[in-house]
Every structure is written in structure tokens, then in C-alpha cells.
Design a protein around this motif. Structure first.
Motif, PDB file in Angstrom:
ATOM      1  N   LEU A   8       1.042  -1.264  -0.029  1.00 37.87           N
ATOM      2  CA  LEU A   8       0.139   0.022   0.117  1.00 37.87           C
ATOM      3  C   LEU A   8       0.781   1.170  -0.105  1.00 37.87           C
ATOM      4  O   LEU A   8       0.492   2.183  -0.693  1.00 37.87           O
ATOM      5  CB  LEU A   8      -0.905   0.106   1.071  1.00 37.87           C
ATOM      6  N   ALA A  12       1.084   4.173  -2.881  1.00 41.04           N
ATOM      7  CA  ALA A  12       1.039   5.782  -2.488  1.00 41.04           C
ATOM      8  C   ALA A  12       2.096   6.271  -3.321  1.00 41.04           C
ATOM      9  O   ALA A  12       1.984   7.449  -3.639  1.00 41.04           O
ATOM     10  CB  ALA A  12       0.914   6.040  -1.065  1.00 41.04           C
ATOM     11  N   SER A  14       4.033   5.437  -5.598  1.00 41.43           N
ATOM     12  CA  SER A  14       3.898   5.380  -7.236  1.00 41.43           C
ATOM     13  C   SER A  14       2.801   6.419  -7.728  1.00 41.43           C
ATOM     14  O   SER A  14       3.133   7.097  -8.801  1.00 41.43           O
ATOM     15  CB  SER A  14       3.280   4.072  -7.874  1.00 41.43           C
ATOM     16  N   ALA A  15       1.969   6.672  -6.946  1.00 46.60           N
ATOM     17  CA  ALA A  15       1.030   7.900  -7.224  1.00 46.60           C
ATOM     18  C   ALA A  15       1.759   9.308  -7.188  1.00 46.60           C
ATOM     19  O   ALA A  15       1.486  10.027  -8.202  1.00 46.60           O
ATOM     20  CB  ALA A  15      -0.218   7.803  -6.444  1.00 46.60           C
ATOM     21  N   LEU A  16       2.502   9.215  -6.367  1.00 42.86           N
ATOM     22  CA  LEU A  16       3.323  10.453  -5.956  1.00 42.86           C
ATOM     23  C   LEU A  16       4.007  10.985  -7.287  1.00 42.86           C
ATOM     24  O   LEU A  16       4.207  12.202  -7.728  1.00 42.86           O
ATOM     25  CB  LEU A  16       4.083  10.145  -4.964  1.00 42.86           C
ATOM     26  N   VAL A  18       3.263  10.769 -10.207  1.00 43.46           N
ATOM     27  CA  VAL A  18       2.799  10.786 -11.262  1.00 43.46           C
ATOM     28  C   VAL A  18       1.968  12.509 -10.847  1.00 43.46           C
ATOM     29  O   VAL A  18       0.950  12.893 -11.060  1.00 43.46           O
ATOM     30  CB  VAL A  18       1.448   9.934 -11.560  1.00 43.46           C
ATOM     31  N   ASP A  19       3.106  13.532 -10.956  1.00 45.61           N
ATOM     32  CA  ASP A  19       2.739  14.806 -10.655  1.00 45.61           C
ATOM     33  C   ASP A  19       2.052  15.288 -11.909  1.00 45.61           C
ATOM     34  O   ASP A  19       2.271  14.802 -12.993  1.00 45.61           O
ATOM     35  CB  ASP A  19       3.725  15.764 -10.382  1.00 45.61           C
ATOM     36  N   ALA A  21      -1.022  14.830 -12.928  1.00 45.05           N
ATOM     37  CA  ALA A  21      -2.311  14.250 -13.224  1.00 45.05           C
ATOM     38  C   ALA A  21      -3.498  15.123 -12.719  1.00 45.05           C
ATOM     39  O   ALA A  21      -3.612  15.452 -11.402  1.00 45.05           O
ATOM     40  CB  ALA A  21      -2.500  12.929 -12.562  1.00 45.05           C
ATOM     41  N   PRO A  22      -4.317  15.378 -13.360  1.00 37.47           N
ATOM     42  CA  PRO A  22      -5.487  16.447 -13.071  1.00 37.47           C
ATOM     43  C   PRO A  22      -6.530  15.676 -12.392  1.00 37.47           C
ATOM     44  O   PRO A  22      -6.992  14.454 -12.980  1.00 37.47           O
ATOM     45  CB  PRO A  22      -6.059  16.959 -14.508  1.00 37.47           C
ATOM     46  N   ALA A  23      -6.930  16.271 -11.255  1.00 37.04           N
ATOM     47  CA  ALA A  23      -7.681  15.368 -10.302  1.00 37.04           C
ATOM     48  C   ALA A  23      -9.038  16.243 -10.256  1.00 37.04           C
ATOM     49  O   ALA A  23      -9.988  15.808  -9.921  1.00 37.04           O
ATOM     50  CB  ALA A  23      -7.157  15.140  -9.037  1.00 37.04           C
TER      51      ALA A  23
ATOM     52  N   ALA B  39      -0.774   4.612 -13.065  1.00 34.36           N
ATOM     53  CA  ALA B  39       0.294   5.619 -13.124  1.00 34.36           C
ATOM     54  C   ALA B  39       0.648   5.849 -14.238  1.00 34.36           C
ATOM     55  O   ALA B  39       0.705   7.092 -15.025  1.00 34.36           O
ATOM     56  CB  ALA B  39       1.315   5.279 -12.101  1.00 34.36           C
ATOM     57  N   ALA B 475      -0.995  12.601  -1.801  1.00 30.62           N
ATOM     58  CA  ALA B 475       0.314  12.349  -2.403  1.00 30.62           C
ATOM     59  C   ALA B 475       0.365  12.924  -3.887  1.00 30.62           C
ATOM     60  O   ALA B 475      -0.124  12.110  -4.732  1.00 30.62           O
ATOM     61  CB  ALA B 475       0.580  11.086  -2.419  1.00 30.62           C
ATOM     62  N   GLY B 476       0.500  14.177  -4.360  1.00 31.38           N
ATOM     63  CA  GLY B 476       0.272  14.472  -5.576  1.00 31.38           C
ATOM     64  C   GLY B 476      -1.290  14.814  -5.801  1.00 31.38           C
ATOM     65  O   GLY B 476      -2.037  14.646  -4.958  1.00 31.38           O
ATOM     66  N   PRO B 477      -1.611  15.329  -7.246  1.00 32.17           N
ATOM     67  CA  PRO B 477      -2.804  16.000  -7.219  1.00 32.17           C
ATOM     68  C   PRO B 477      -3.864  14.931  -7.272  1.00 32.17           C
ATOM     69  O   PRO B 477      -4.964  15.124  -6.747  1.00 32.17           O
ATOM     70  CB  PRO B 477      -2.774  16.574  -8.735  1.00 32.17           C
ATOM     71  N   GLY B 478      -3.705  13.633  -7.679  1.00 33.66           N
ATOM     72  CA  GLY B 478      -4.731  12.830  -7.844  1.00 33.66           C
ATOM     73  C   GLY B 478      -4.951  11.971  -6.788  1.00 33.66           C
ATOM     74  O   GLY B 478      -5.493  10.566  -6.851  1.00 33.66           O
ATOM     75  N   CYS B 479      -3.751  11.474  -5.619  1.00 37.83           N
ATOM     76  CA  CYS B 479      -3.774  10.718  -4.935  1.00 37.83           C
ATOM     77  C   CYS B 479      -3.967  11.095  -3.345  1.00 37.83           C
ATOM     78  O   CYS B 479      -3.300  11.596  -3.045  1.00 37.83           O
ATOM     79  CB  CYS B 479      -2.221  10.080  -5.172  1.00 37.83           C
ATOM     80  N   TYR B 481      -4.238   9.167   0.670  1.00 37.33           N
ATOM     81  CA  TYR B 481      -4.076   7.827   1.413  1.00 37.33           C
ATOM     82  C   TYR B 481      -4.398   8.062   2.724  1.00 37.33           C
ATOM     83  O   TYR B 481      -4.476   9.261   3.283  1.00 37.33           O
ATOM     84  CB  TYR B 481      -2.620   7.365   1.240  1.00 37.33           C
ATOM     85  N   ALA B 521      -6.162   3.701  -0.171  1.00 45.42           N
ATOM     86  CA  ALA B 521      -5.433   4.905  -1.211  1.00 45.42           C
ATOM     87  C   ALA B 521      -6.245   4.956  -2.379  1.00 45.42           C
ATOM     88  O   ALA B 521      -6.852   3.931  -2.802  1.00 45.42           O
ATOM     89  CB  ALA B 521      -3.877   4.412  -1.185  1.00 45.42           C
ATOM     90  N   TYR B 523      -6.590   6.953  -6.400  1.00 48.39           N
ATOM     91  CA  TYR B 523      -5.747   7.664  -7.130  1.00 48.39           C
ATOM     92  C   TYR B 523      -6.514   7.836  -8.350  1.00 48.39           C
ATOM     93  O   TYR B 523      -7.309   6.985  -8.968  1.00 48.39           O
ATOM     94  CB  TYR B 523      -4.660   6.639  -7.259  1.00 48.39           C
ATOM     95  N   ALA B 524      -6.702   9.012  -8.730  1.00 44.74           N
ATOM     96  CA  ALA B 524      -7.343   9.429  -9.934  1.00 44.74           C
ATOM     97  C   ALA B 524      -6.164   9.468 -11.189  1.00 44.74           C
ATOM     98  O   ALA B 524      -5.448  10.621 -11.466  1.00 44.74           O
ATOM     99  CB  ALA B 524      -7.951  10.795 -10.016  1.00 44.74           C
ATOM    100  N   ALA B 525      -6.083   8.531 -11.905  1.00 45.95           N
ATOM    101  CA  ALA B 525      -5.030   8.479 -12.756  1.00 45.95           C
ATOM    102  C   ALA B 525      -5.245   9.445 -13.980  1.00 45.95           C
ATOM    103  O   ALA B 525      -4.458   9.947 -14.300  1.00 45.95           O
ATOM    104  CB  ALA B 525      -5.054   7.040 -13.320  1.00 45.95           C
TER     105      ALA B 525
END
Lengths: 179, 649
Positions: A8, A12, A14-16, A18-19, A21-23, B39, B475-479, B481, B521, B523-525
């Protein structure tokens, strides 16, 4: 158990990576709406339009939406006019705007902002329940998990704006419509 | 706890004793690979693809981003998961228990067509009693066993705004019985449900029809709804049809308006249901009930907030050959919150509830006395203080009385640190109590002396001390946790003993320790594709006379992975993979299921949903029929196809 935890954490991490990525879908939809509004609203004829001067959108109380609009403005024009996005400061000048977006973080000042451009050809757009009553021309509302919009024809008319029937067809509510 | 106050006040119910759940281990490699793939995909999709949608498509695009309220929750130092109304629609769930499967911090196991075992952090059983459940601030437990009769809890699923699921202690804000968690089912304000909507839904387990009409009036809005459901009988593992089919119908209303003195909400429901007779019962079980809630909220000039709520609830249950129960409840709640001034914010409140029930025994066992009037009263206060440098301290205490064990004190202390705006670490310590119910004190068998079972004359509240450590952030824009570790020590858990006359009595001789981890967690890919992964791990130890039965039948692990994909403006494809570990005693095997849902926007006003669930196995059992009952008599959940049609007018 530890292996799972690691996994887990890893995800988290790996998500980091991908800066960018539009959410924020909501802001993207609202920004796209503003472009559509600009396409389907006619401002009173003036020099600006003929000379291909930029269409200026002022944004207050909605920083992320403003950022989204800026991204779009780099790539897309409206009816051959480049789009310029101005992030407004409280108390700052409001001249030269075609569209004024008052975000919900500026709701407390919305009435004063809208009043100060009343009667001018400025398309005021808001995003909170009841804002049409405060004088805005278009108000974005959330209905059944969708972003929709309501339109005040009387406020549009007082600013000399013409709203195309194409836009009105899709509106959630229309205020001030002739019977 | 701040978010809990912000959403609703409330207090305590309870539940009973119980049974189990499933679980076990799924390939964590899959999880990692899938998230990695997500990702990698992020840069394929341009951020600006909304600009190319038509006006109609924009109008119909469902917004999946977190709401304001969820953002508020994200600020609360607690283990919280929010099930959005949208997630419920996309899951194809036809009942509240099925919708609750979406929360990774709950254990949900189906016992038969009308019974579920639902709990948080262990102690799961058909009469689980350490989780507090509320629908719009109305506590839905029965004082009969401190648990929830899930077959009597319903609402129009389309009108649910969100379900807040808090695992962990909530005693200070919510009262006794919020020992291991709180489920807060919150329906939309009437202003959000204008227009007419009808929905028809059918699958292998039955059929539901529901319709709602909403409209605005000067200063407010109202809605009315009706729904009817039929649930087919299930199949037991040995192939025999289980006599558990049932039908129910419900109607209700809600109105919200801005009055001169504040915001007012009035809502209510009536319902009835009939459940097929078990082979040894003389007739069908019948349930019925009605409730109404009045809520008044007012913002004061100094930024403070006043909240007053009262409700009346009547519920009846006629189980031929066993018992007839009628319960009336009146509840009053008051809460006052100050605005935050100089980093200091306070909330105080109080409540009173009275319930009168009558349980007529028709069988071997009896609740004695048959009639009981029970009273609960509470006072609480909580203060939140900003300590500077990103530190916050929350301290609160509730005193709650009940007729059986007197006064329980329910304190909690939390320390939260925000080293950066997008990250929070928190530590919590709380004492909670599960107050006695009629099952714990008043159950006798046979109905007349000499008794073989002679109640629980000295039964006292079960107590838990819980320590939690949590980490949450972006953690970043789409993630985002959340990771929570917890350790709970339980004292005076229910046990079976023998009195001087040789009869069985209920006592409090079991102690326990439960520890675990809840990780989640999301995550919006891309704007149109998001993934959610969760794991819950649990370890339980008990001391004392637990040889007859453990306090719960719980899986060591629960894993889930969900993918939500908006294919285009008209189509959505969702996947849910769930793994639940094995239950120890009675033993039930682990299972893994895969559900698939396709949502199609047929026209601006019509939606079609197609689903296929439990795809990986032909059948699985989620919960044993009972201790000592052959596993073959436990029901099985089979593969199912679903179809839902929703029309707005």
C-alpha cells in the motif's frame, strides 16, 4: 501482513510520481462551461471584438478554477479571440472584463462585486445556490452529481448581453423568461 | 472528531452478540501492478479533454471529485471513509447492507436473504453490538440486543447524499455503543432532489421499484418517495432452498426550508415487510414501523451554531412461535458549537431518550419483565485547541446514563499534527462503553421458573480503551491515502456463567485485545479513471470463558480494489475486486469476488446499468448459519446478473 502494508505504501508512492495528473474534474468542467458560455453569449458590438482583442475573464474566489482556465487559454480561443485570464484581488479594478467569475470563496463579497459591474456588458457567473438572486447572469449548480447552470435573462438584458437559445435549451432553470 | 460534530450529533444505540465474516489473502502483487499501470496511463490523456465535450455532455457528466463535506472530513483525526451517493449508484447496490460493502473499514457478511452481520474492527455477528448506526441522526438500534435489524432499515438509495463510516471509538460525540465505529447515513436535502425520478432494478436476488417526486416552494423544498422490494429465497450450501424470501415496502418524505429563525428539516418514513416462515415456524414474520424527525439549526451572530433535533420512532416485529416486540422511542438532542476564536473551538451538548417496549414471548425463552421503559441521558463537551506549528489538541468527555449500569464516562483525547498542508499525523486515546441491553439482562428460559437461563442480574457495561495512530494525506494531485493502526483493550465482555441455583446467567468475564491496520489509497489517474485500493487487517485475542463461542467470527484480512472508469460522456465501467479472509469459528472459507458494472446514459433523462457480480466463483458462503449448525446449512451467494433502469422526468 507487512508485505501488504509495504504494497500500500508503494502504491501511494507510485501515485506521487505522477505529478500533474489532473484530479479536479469539477473545476475542469466549470472551466469548460465558461468557454461554452463565451461562445453562446453575444456582447454588445464594440471595437474590441472587431479588432480581435482578447476576451478577458476575471476570476475571484476560485484559484484552482483560474489555473484551469489559464491552461485552457494557452491552447484555445473563443470565436477567434484569444482568451486572457485575470486573477482578481479583493478591491482591485474590474474594468475591461467580458466575464466575471465569482467563486464560492468570494461569496461574501459577491453582492458587492456583481453590483459594481451592474448595467455593464459583463457576463457574471457564480457557483453557489441562490446567487442568481444576488444578480449574477449565470449560476452553476450541482444537481444529481452533475454540474448544471441556471440563467437570469433579466440580468443578461440589463447588461446588454444576448444569450443564444442553444445555451438556454440546456439550462437547468431560466429566470425572467417571457411567458 | 470535529468532522463528526459538523455532520450530525447523536448518541447511542447498540447491538447484540454474534457471528462472523470471511476473509483471507489476495495477491498484493496484482494490486501494485494495477496501480502502477494506472500511473503509467496518466500522461496518455490530455487534461483538457472536457473542452471538447458538447454542452449536453457537460450537462450530463457525473462529477466524481470529493465534495466540500468530504474535504471537511479529511480534516478529522479519525479513521473515516465516506461512501458517496454516486458510488452507491454506480455499485448497483439494492439495499443498505450491500451499499455498506463499499466501506473498506467495515466487515459486511450476508447471513441469509434478510440478515446481515455488519461490524467494524471485529466482534462481527448477526447480533453485532459495538457499532452505532444512524439514518439522518436517528439511531436505528434495538434495545433488545443493542444491534440493528437490517431488514427494517431502508431508505430511497437514490436520495442518499453520503454514508460516513467511522471505524474506531466515537463515544464522546456519539455516545455508548459507538465502541468500534459509527455509520452515519445522510440523505440529501430536499432542495437537491427536485423533479420526478423512477427506478426499476432486478437481479438474481429479487426486484426493486422506487419513485420519488420533489419540488420547491417559497423558501424550501420537499420530496415524497415510495419503494417496494421483493427478495427471493436463497440456496443453502447443501442445495436446499432456504425459507428466507421476503418483501417489503416503504414510503417517506423530507422537507427542508429556511425559516425566519433558522433552517428546519422535517422527515419521516413508514414501512412494512413480511418474511417467509421458517420450516419450524407457524407463520410469516411481519415487521412494520414509522418514524419522524424534526431538526432545527441556527447560525448565531457570533458564528456559533445551534442544533436541535427530536424524533419519534415506532417499530414492531412479530415472529410467530418466538416473540412479538413493539418498541416506541422518543429522542431529544441539543448541540451548541462556538466559532473558532484564537484557535479555540468548543462544542457542548446533551440528549435524552426514552423507549418503551413490550416483548410477548411465544416460545421457550422470554424477556422478563415483558414490558420495560428505558431512559438514557447524556451531557458532553469537547474542545479543540490550536497549539501552533501545525499541532491541534482535541479533548472531550461525555457522561451517559442508562437504567442498567448507571453512569458511563466516555472521554477522548486526540493530538493532530499537520507538518504540511497536505499531510496529517494523529494520535487518539479513548474510553468507550457498550451499555447493557435486554438480551444481556432480561433473557430467561423457560418462560417460568425454574429457569435454565436466568438473565444477567449483575451485567455491566462492556468497556474498551482504544489507542489509534493515523496518517493521512495527499500525495500529488490525484492521490490520497490513509493509514490507521489501532490497539483496543476490552474489559468485561459478555460471557456465560452459572449461578448458585445451577442456571446459566450472562456475566462479564471475558477480556480481550484487538489490534489491526486499516489502509486505504485512492488515485485519480486521469479525469475519467480512478482507482481505489484498501486493506484491513485484524488480530483478536480473548481471555476468559470463550470456549462456547468467540465474541465474533472475523476475518484476519480484507482487501479490495476498485476501478471507476468514465469511458465517455455516456458510459461508465466500474470493476470491484474484493477478498475476504477465512472465518475461524465457526469456520468459513475465504472468498474473492469480482463485480462489473456498466452504466449507460441512454438519453439526458434515462440511464441503464448492467452488472454482473461474484464472477470469480460459482458460489461462496459469507457467514455461518450458526454455531453447531452444519456448514451445509449456511446460504451461498451465487453469480448474479443485474439490470437497473433509472428515468428522470
Amino acid at each position: 501482513m507487512w508485505r501488504l502494508l509495504c504494497c500500500l505504501m508503494l502504491s501511494a508512492g507510485s501515485a506521487l510520481a505522477v505529478d500533474g495528473a489532473p484530479a479536479d474534474i469539477e473545476n475542469q468542467i466549470k472551466a469548460s462551461y465558461l468557454y461554452k458560455f463565451a461562445t453562446y453569449v453575444d456582447w454588445p458590438a464594440g471595437d474590441a471584438e472587431q479588432s480581435g482583442a482578447p476576451l478577458t475573464i476575471g476570476v475571484i474566489g476560485a484559484d484552482s478554477l483560474g489555473e484551469e482556465l489559464k491552461k485552457l487559454s494557452l491552447k484555445y480561443a473563443v470565436r477567434n479571440r484569444p482568451v486572457q485570464v485575470r486573477m482578481l484581488k479583493p478591491g482591485g479594478p474590474l474594468d475591461g472584463l467580458q466575464i466575471l467569475f465569482v467563486g464560492q470563496h468570494a461569496d461574501a463579497r459577491a453582492q458587492a462585486l456583481i453590483d459594481s459591474v451592474a448595467g455593464q456588458p459583463v457576463l457574471t457567473v457564480t457557483e453557489s445556490a441562490g446567487m442568481l438572486a444576488a444578480g449574477s447572469v449565470i449560476n452553476l449548480v450541482r444537481v444529481d452529481e452533475r454540474i448544471r447552470f441556471e440563467v437570469s435573462l433579466s440580468h443578461a438584458k440589463s447588461g446588454g448581453l444576448k444569450i443564444s437559445s442553444r445555451l438556454l435549451d440546456v439550462a437547468y432553470k431560466i429566470e425572467g423568461k417571457a411567458p | 472528531m470535529s468532522a463528526q460534530q459538523k455532520s450530525h450529533p447523536c448518541h447511542g444505540p447498540w447491538r447484540g452478540n454474534g457471528r462472523a465474516l470471511p476473509r483471507q489473502g489476495l495477491a498484493c502483487v496484482t494490486l501494485c501492478v494495477l496501480i502502477g499501470a494506472a500511473a503509467a496511463r496518466a500522461d496518455d490523456v490530455p487534461a483538457q479533454d472536457f473542452i471538447n465535450l458538447s454542452l449536453e455532455e457537460l450537462n450530463n457528466f457525473r462529477v466524481t471529485s470529493v465534495s466540500k463535506k468530504e474535504e471537511l472530513l479529511a480534516d478529522a483525526p479519525a479513521s473515516i471513509y465516506v461512501i458517496t451517493g454516486e458510488a452507491i449508484q454506480r455499485s448497483g447496490a439494492r439495499s443498505l447492507p450491500e451499499a455498506l460493502r463499499l466501506a473498506p473499514n467495515l466487515q459486511v457478511a450476508q447471513i441469509d436473504a434478510n440478515q446481515y452481520a455488519i461490524s467494524a474492527r471485529g466482534f462481527n455477528s448477526g447480533t453485532a453490538n459495538k457499532l452505532l448506526v444512524m439514518i439522518d441522526g436517528r439511531t436505528v438500534y434495538t434495545p433488545l440486543y443493542s444491534g440493528v435489524f437490517w431488514d427494517a432499515q431502508n431508505t430511497m438509495l437514490l436520495d442518499i447524499d453520503r454514508i460516513e463510516v467511522i471505524s474506531g471509538p466515537g463515544g464522546t460525540v456519539w455516545g455508548t455503543n459507538a465502541v468500534n465505529g459509527v455509520i452515519n447515513i445522510i440523505t440529501k436535502a430536499a432542495q437537491q432532489t427536485e423533479g420526478e425520478t423512477a427506478r426499476f432494478s432486478t437481479d438474481n436476488t429479487g426486484t426493486s421499484v422506487e419513485a420519488r417526486r420533489g419540488a420547491a416552494f417559497d423558501g424550501g423544498a420537499y420530496r415524497l418517495y415510495v419503494k417496494a422490494e421483493r427478495w427471493l429465497q436463497t440456496i443453502e450450501a447443501d442445495g436446499v432452498a432456504s425459507a428466507d424470501g421476503w418483501t417489503n415496502s416503504q414510503a417517506g418524505f423530507r422537507s427542508d426550508w429556511h425559516g425566519a429563525l433558522g433552517d428546519v428539516s422535517v422527515m419521516g418514513d413508514v414501512y412494512q415487510g413480511a418474511e417467509q416462515a421458517q420450516s419450524n415456524a407457524p407463520g410469516a414474520t411481519r415487521i412494520a414501523g414509522a418514524n419522524t424527525i424534526v431538526r432545527w439549526e441556527r447560525g448565531l451572530d457570533d458564528g456559533a451554531h445551534l442544533h436541535l433535533q427530536t424524533y419519534l420512532d415506532r417499530t414492531t416485529r412479530d415472529v410467530p412461535g418466538a416473540y412479538v416486540d413493539a418498541l416506541n422511542t422518543l429522542d431529544l438532542d441539543l448541540q451548541y458549537s462556538t466559532a473558532e476564536v484564537d484557535g479555540l473551538q468548543s462544542t457542548v451538548g446533551g440528549g435524552y431518550r426514552v423507549s418503551a417496549d413490550r416483548v410477548d414471548s411465544l416460545g421457550l425463552a422470554a424477556f422478563l419483565p415483558a414490558r420495560r421503559t428505558l431512559h438514557w441521558a447524556n451531557l458532553f463537551g469537547q474542545q479543540e485547541r490550536a497549539l501552533g506549528a501545525g499541532w491541534r489538541l482535541i479533548a472531550g468527555l461525555r457522561l451517559e446514563s442508562n437504567d442498567y449500569s448507571g453512569l458511563d464516562w466516555l472521554p477522548n483525547l486526540k493530538l493532530a499534527w499537520r507538518p504540511a498542508p497536505e499531510r496529517m499525523v494523529w494520535l487518539g486515546l479513548a474510553r468507550t462503553a457498550r451499555a447493557p441491553s435486554r438480551l444481556d439482562t432480561d433473557l430467561y428460559a423457560p418462560a417460568k421458573p425454574p429457569f435454565l437461563i436466568a438473565g444477567g442480574p449483575d451485567f455491566r457495561s462492556e468497556i474498551a480503551y482504544t489507542l489509534e495512530l493515523g496518517l493521512r494525506g495527499q500525495a500529488g494531485p490525484g492521490c490520497s491515502y490513509s493509514l490507521v493502526g489501532f490497539l483496543s483493550r476490552y474489559q468485561w465482555l459478555r460471557s456465560l456463567g452459572i449461578n448458585s441455583a445451577g442456571a446459566l446467567i450472562l456475566e462479564n468475564r471475558v477480556d480481550g485485545q484487538v489490534r489491526g491496520v486499516e489502509a486505504h489509497a485512492s488515485y485519480a489517474a486521469t479525469p475519467s479513471w480512478s482507482l481505489e485500493a484498501a486493506a484491513t487487517l485484524l488480530h483478536e485475542d480473548f481471555d476468559g470463558p470463550v470456549a462456547q463461542s468467540l465474541p465474533g467470527d472475523d476475518p484476519v484480512s480484507q482487501l479490495s480494489l476498485r476501478s471507476k472508469w468514465q469511458l465517455d460522456a455516456h458510459r461508465q465501467l466500474d470493476l470491484a475486486l474484493r477478498h475476504v479472509g477465512a472465518l475461524p469459528a465457526p469456520m468459513v472459507s475465504a472468498y474473492t469476488t469480482l463485480d462489473l458494472h456498466l452504466g449507460l446514459q441512454l438519453s439526458p433523462a434515462t440511464e441503464l446499468q448492467l452488472g454482473a457480480s461474484n464472477l470469480l466463483n460459482r458460489r461462496h458462503t459469507e457467514y455461518p448459519a450458526g454455531a453447531g449448525v452444519p456448514l451445509g446449512q449456511s446460504i451461498v451467494i451465487e453469480r448474479a446478473l443485474e439490470l437497473t433502469l433509472t428515468a428522470r422526468f
